[in-house]
Write a protein that holds these residues in place. Structure first.
Motif, PDB file in Angstrom:
ATOM      1  N   GLU A 143      58.052  38.877  20.438  1.00 41.71           N
ATOM      2  CA  GLU A 143      57.142  39.349  20.959  1.00 41.71           C
ATOM      3  C   GLU A 143      56.836  41.127  20.740  1.00 41.71           C
ATOM      4  N   GLN A 144      57.927  41.409  20.741  1.00 40.29           N
ATOM      5  CA  GLN A 144      58.035  43.044  19.758  1.00 40.29           C
ATOM      6  C   GLN A 144      57.330  43.021  18.536  1.00 40.29           C
ATOM      7  N   GLU A 190      44.898  47.152  15.438  1.00 39.84           N
ATOM      8  CA  GLU A 190      43.993  47.853  16.083  1.00 39.84           C
ATOM      9  C   GLU A 190      43.866  49.163  15.494  1.00 39.84           C
ATOM     10  N   PRO A 210      61.116  42.206  26.309  1.00 39.26           N
ATOM     11  CA  PRO A 210      60.366  41.297  25.289  1.00 39.26           C
ATOM     12  C   PRO A 210      61.427  40.707  24.309  1.00 39.26           C
ATOM     13  N   GLY A 242      50.035  43.743  16.388  1.00 43.93           N
ATOM     14  CA  GLY A 242      48.814  43.992  16.872  1.00 43.93           C
ATOM     15  C   GLY A 242      48.421  45.538  17.381  1.00 43.93           C
ATOM     16  N   ASP A 243      49.472  46.451  17.652  1.00 41.27           N
ATOM     17  CA  ASP A 243      49.030  47.791  17.592  1.00 41.27           C
ATOM     18  C   ASP A 243      48.519  48.392  16.065  1.00 41.27           C
ATOM     19  N   GLN A 284      55.104  40.932  17.656  1.00 40.23           N
ATOM     20  CA  GLN A 284      53.566  40.674  17.701  1.00 40.23           C
ATOM     21  C   GLN A 284      52.819  42.025  18.200  1.00 40.23           C
ATOM     22  N   ASN A 285      53.672  42.460  19.258  1.00 44.95           N
ATOM     23  CA  ASN A 285      53.026  43.809  19.860  1.00 44.95           C
ATOM     24  C   ASN A 285      52.687  44.789  18.779  1.00 44.95           C
ATOM     25  N   THR A 286      53.716  45.188  17.859  1.00 45.34           N
ATOM     26  CA  THR A 286      53.800  45.945  16.881  1.00 45.34           C
ATOM     27  C   THR A 286      52.461  45.666  15.942  1.00 45.34           C
TER      28      THR A 286
END
Length: 117
Positions: free
Chosen positions: A77-78, A88, A73, A84-85, A80-82
């Motif tokens: 993207e990294q 949540e 990624p 997003g996590d 965004q993933n972090t």
């Protein structure tokens, strides 16, 4: 067989087999330096000046590097993933807190009603 001044294929294979956790600091440093030199030679040596074996080895290495780039990624993207996590996890914490407060008020209301009777 590798060309003169290039990292030998058997060295590359043996370095890849042994996990970094089992290598000394000196071994890891040596590999990093020799890998950088070999990568530069791969990039700056014209194909017509490479031996057949070296061309094949470089083509395989270049293909692997490209595949690695495509599957890893990007930094965006990294992030965004972090993010997003984290979002949540925040939602879950908020839901748990809301449930706890609701239960506390409900229990307090029930307790107040039972003392009135």
């Amino acid at each position: 067989m590798s060309d003169q001044g290039r990292k030998d294929f058997t060295d590359k294979v043996s370095e890849g087999i042994k996990p970094d956790s089992q290598k000394s600091y000196l071994e890891q440093t040596k590999e990093t330096i020799t890998d950088a030199g070999d990568k530069a030679a791969n990039k700056f040596t014209p194909e017509d000046q490479k031996g057949f074996g070296q061309r094949v080895g470089d083509a395989v290495k270049n293909g692997k590097d490209e595949a690695d780039k495509e599957t890893q990624p990007t930094l965006v993207e990294q992030v965004q993933n972090t993010a997003g996590d984290a979002l949540e996890a925040g939602k879950e914490a908020l839901a748990n807190t809301s449930e706890y407060i609701s239960g506390a008020f409900s229990g307090a209301k029930d307790g107040a009603n039972s003392t009135k009777k």
